[in-house]
Enzyme design. Structure first.
Site, PDB file in Angstrom:
ATOM      1  N   HIS B 165       1.342  -1.110   0.355  1.00 54.41           N
ATOM      2  CA  HIS B 165       0.192   0.008  -0.157  1.00 54.41           C
ATOM      3  C   HIS B 165       0.796   1.560  -0.369  1.00 54.41           C
ATOM      4  O   HIS B 165       1.739   1.382   0.511  1.00 54.41           O
ATOM      5  CB  HIS B 165      -0.803  -0.135   0.729  1.00 54.41           C
ATOM      6  CG  HIS B 165      -2.116  -0.735   1.075  1.00 54.41           C
ATOM      7  ND1 HIS B 165      -3.050  -0.977   0.640  1.00 54.41           N
ATOM      8  CD2 HIS B 165      -1.881  -1.975   1.871  1.00 54.41           C
ATOM      9  CE1 HIS B 165      -3.594  -2.408   0.432  1.00 54.41           C
ATOM     10  NE2 HIS B 165      -3.537  -2.373   1.118  1.00 54.41           N
ATOM     11  N   CYS B 207      -0.436   1.957  -5.173  1.00 50.86           N
ATOM     12  CA  CYS B 207      -1.198   2.914  -5.196  1.00 50.86           C
ATOM     13  C   CYS B 207      -0.330   4.217  -5.649  1.00 50.86           C
ATOM     14  O   CYS B 207       0.807   4.045  -4.735  1.00 50.86           O
ATOM     15  CB  CYS B 207      -2.130   3.182  -4.620  1.00 50.86           C
ATOM     16  SG  CYS B 207      -3.744   2.457  -3.679  1.00 50.86           S
TER      17      CYS B 207
END
Lengths: 460, 393
Positions: B165, B207
């Site tokens: 992440h 991301c």
């Protein structure tokens, strides 16, 4: 890093004298080789020095058509004549061959010279290291057909150890060996009808090493660079197996090597006389043939290959010692320069790192390592300038050890990066609400004090 | 020969090498060989550092991503001794895994990427920012085993793959700490200073992944990311049997692409840049090649994902004297029996004891807080009257 402004200058110090009586006696020998052997105890052969004997043009010591003879140790015989200019060129070529050339020094600095300025082969020699680990492996993919016996210990003691003893000045060597069963090469060889043998083509060779490497166990070995020498005995169904070079001709040594990794040799077993010989066949490996190839590969891996020489040069083969004294000198010159370059880059980048990241703590022992590295490097440069190769090399090794220890010290890890926006983001929500009543109260205090100062005048 | 010669050779290493290098190259090989060599990379070995930074069962897909890349890289030839695999959590033996000892990357459990020869070097809580940076820069404590080290040299091509992440400028490790793009760029610069790589391929699947390669400034780095700044990378497909998403889209399509590569293939990097267009990936993959010296067209996939070695034929052997009887080593062997080293001497005890404790977190100096509180108290009492102070003192 070596920039355009850094350069290396070299200077040859030449001393001229006439031969002593003993040397004259030695030079009266029948062949150049005997003369070379007889001359050896008479020289003061310190590392890095060269002795050149000039023999008259008509001397029979050198064979016809040869005007320069390079010996196994640190001496050479040059035939006079052909004019002074030609003689000087010959002398210059000789000194370059026996000590160092611009390209050999540049190759030593190859990782610091910008890409594209060096030929690709300049980058494949082993880097200078404090030690090397040599592993001999016997691969037997077909134990049902062949029982292979190799007397590796004896071969190492007789043929490899002399070479390593000679190289012990350069680094520490440790040797081990292993036998791997059912280890196959990654490539299937083609069957060639004309020679009724199996062939491995040159462009399939790069894929041979990978499947084997996983089983070699080189990760269990020491932290030094590992050189693997593999001897492959092909399966009965793929015998005999030859390696083809780019032009399709079989290679005489039946071996290939990979820079900075090691070498592989294919050892073909002769087919048994009678087709109904009982399996498994007993194979006694001819270690001399094998070691000749492996030692040649070892020389190539270290960069001791022979460069192109004009035909009038005759270079004596070093025999069982593996390398001539002057080849050792070449290696030492290159390694010393490489070590100095490494030390300077390491210490410069360490200084840059410390300048950039203010909150790294330097421990005392790291600091002392840095001082020691700098002192040793300066020592090396001084010794190199006077031509004392042995002490220069030892000093350069010390310098490299100290600088690596200082640079790679585990305590020098910088972990804390505080960008400005993170600092604001963390501390403003903490202090701003607290600061509001304080500032307001401070303002109130100041107002009150001023008012009280004015009031006494008012009261009166 | 009485003429005194003092030959001084003055040469600039670069210029002389250029001259001799060109000369030799032209002599030694034909024109075609020369062209081949010019475009080929100068590496002699390959390394891979594969990092999965997320823990917890619902981040199954990150572990599957990393294991898929691991599998491809092994299949194309890089041995385990040259792969540093860091997995932040154990999915295969997780109590919530309905199929223990497996990690699947395709739904309907088609492909088990865990296998039985996976070698995880850093596992679970060992995957921290500190350990990751130590692996990259080489500042490892001497007691670390060889399998946990990145022993690359100046002729190594390194593939670094990270997944987890992330956000704009950072990547989250273990849900408790993060690595910023500046730290990563500095680590790569440290590697370059010590010449710990020849060329580096950096792939990140998180991301806003493109933010992680914005700050690189060392040469010979090529970077790929699964999404631009401001975009999220999406996961691919859930498996209803296992109950979690199995892979991320970008890595899924990269894996499909890599499955068609074999060790001798000539596919180049431009094809890798085309993998996963926006229609399939929903995010826009990005890449950065301005720091890379060669043209991506001439960079083979196997330069980073596989391990194809340069070989040379050994053309001649030396000749050995067969009958040399047992050679007496010229060096005196140490006959003295050295005392066996005591345990304490083998450990750098002095270093450990006298080492100052490492300051992990930056706390404001104690005096500051005290001063602040003193100021608050003083202002309070000044404002509301001195008489309250009497009750305290």
């Amino acid at each position: 890093p070596v920039t355009v402004r850094t350069s290396i200058t070299s200077r040859y110090e030449m001393v001229y004298r006439s031969t002593t009586a003993q040397e004259q006696l030695a030079l009266d020998a029948a062949t150049a080789r005997e003369a070379d052997a007889a001359l050896r105890p008479l020289q003061d052969a310190s590392l890095g020095s060269l002795t050149v004997y000039v023999v008259p043009e008509t001397s029979s010591l050198l064979p016809q058509g040869i005007s320069v003879y390079v010996g196994k140790h640190r001496s050479a015989l040059v035939r006079a004549g052909g004019g002074l200019a030609a003689f000087h060129t010959r002398l210059r070529q000789l000194t370059q061959v026996m000590s160092f050339t611009a390209s050999s020094i540049a190759a030593a600095l190859s990782d610091r010279v910008p890409n594209g300025q060096l030929s690709p082969d300049a980058r494949r020699h082993l880097k200078s290291s404090l030690g090397y680990e040599i592993t001999f492996s016997l691969l037997n993919p077909d134990p049902k057909s062949h029982t292979v016996d190799w007397d590796i210990e004896d071969a190492v003691n007789r043929y490899v150890q002399p070479v390593l003893d000679k190289l012990s000045l350069v680094a520490n060597f440790s040797v081990d060996s292993q036998i791997l069963y059912y280890a196959v090469l990654g490539v299937t060889p083609r069957f060639d009808k004309e020679s009724s043998s199996f062939l491995l083509s040159a462009h399939s060779l790069p894929h041979v090493i990978n499947p084997v490497e996983a089983r070699l166990g080189s990760s269990a070995a020491s932290l030094y660079p590992v050189l693997n020498f593999l001897l492959y005995v092909p399966e009965r169904s793929h015998s005999p197996l030859y390696i083809q070079d780019k032009d399709g001709a079989p290679v005489s040594t039946n071996a290939f090597h990979s820079p900075r990794w090691g070498g592989i040799m294919v050892y073909n077993v002769e087919a048994p006389a009678s087709p109904r010989a009982s399996l498994p066949l007993h194979v006694d490996v001819d270690m001399v043939r094998v070691m000749e190839v492996f030692l040649a590969q070892l020389r190539l891996l270290f960069g001791l290959s022979r460069e192109e020489l004009p035909p009038e040069f005759l270079v004596e083969s070093p025999g069982n010692e593996g390398l001539a004294d002057w080849e050792l000198d070449r290696l030492l010159w290159a390694h010393t320069v490489e070590n100095i370059a490494t030390v300077s880059t390491t210490l410069t980048s360490l200084a840059q790192l410390l300048g950039k990241i203010g909150n790294i703590v330097i421990k005392d022992d790291v600091a002392s390592e840095v001082y020691r590295a700098v002192a040793s490097a300066q020592n090396t440069m001084a010794e190199l300038a006077t031509g004392h190769l042995h002490s220069a090399f030892q000093a350069s090794k010390e310098a490299v050890t100290s600088s690596e220890r200082a640079f790679f010290d585990p305590s020098l890890l910088h972990l804390l990066y505080f960008p400005d926006d993170q600092k604001f983001a963390i501390y403003i929500p903490l202090f701003l609400p607290m600061a509001v009543p304080i500032l307001l109260s401070l303002a109130k205090i100041v107002r009150e004090t001023r008012q009280r100062k004015k009031e006494p005048t008012k009261m009166d | 020969m009485a003429a005194a010669l003092l030959a001084g050779c003055w040469f600039r290493a670069a210029a002389a090498a250029l001259f001799l290098g060109c000369y030799r190259a032209a002599l030694a090989s034909g024109v075609q060989d020369q062209a081949e060599q010019f475009f080929r990379s100068g590496h002699t070995n390959n390394w891979a550092v594969l990092v999965c930074t997320s823990r917890f069962w619902f981040n199954y897909r990150h572990v599957a991503n990393t294991l898929s890349v691991y599998r491809s890289v092994k299949r194309l030839g890089i041995p385990d001794s040259h792969i540093v695999l860091m997995l932040a959590d154990d999915m295969a033996c997780n109590p919530r895994n309905p199929k223990p000892a497996t990690v699947f990357s395709h739904k309907n459990m088609e492909l088990n990427v865990y296998g039985d020869d996976v070698e995880v070097d850093y596992r679970s809580y060992e995957v921290t920012v500190e350990n990751f940076l130590r692996v990259l820069t080489g500042r490892i404590p001497p007691s670390t085993p060889r399998s946990k080290r990145l022993l690359s040299d100046d002729r190594s091509n390194i593939l670094i793959y990270m997944t987890g992440h992330g956000g704009n400028g950072f990547l989250k490790f273990q849900d408790s700490e993060e690595i910023t793009n500046v730290e990563l760029a500095d680590a790569f610069e440290q590697m370059w200073q010590k010449r710990r790589y020849n060329e580096l391929l950096f792939i990140i699947d998180t991301c806003q992944g493109a933010s992680m390669y914005e700050r690189f400034y060392s040469p010979n780095i090529m970077a790929l990311a699964s999404s631009q700044v401001g975009e999220d990378s999406l996961s691919h497909q859930p498996d209803l049997g296992i109950g979690v998403h199995l892979m991320d889209r970008y890595t899924f399509y990269v894996l499909e692409f890599l499955e068609e590569i074999h060790p001798a293939s000539q596919t180049n990097m431009n094809d890798l840049f085309q993998v996963c267009p926006k229609s399939l990936c929903v995010s826009t993959p990005g890449h950065r090649t301005d720091l890379f010296q060669r043209d991506p067209q001439s960079v083979l996939i196997t330069d980073f994902f596989g391990s194809v070695r340069k070989v040379e034929i050994t053309t001649e052997a030396i000749s050995l004297d067969r009958d040399l009887a047992g050679f007496e080593s010229k060096l005196p062997k140490d006959e003295l029996a050295t005392e066996p080293l005591k345990y304490a001497e083998q450990l750098p005890v002095a270093q450990i004891i006298h080492q100052k404790p490492k300051q992990k977190d930056w706390h404001p100096p104690g005096g500051f807080i005290l001063g602040l509180w003193a100021l608050i108290i003083m202002v309070f009492f000044r404002t509301y009257g001195i008489k309250h102070m009497k009750h305290i003192f």
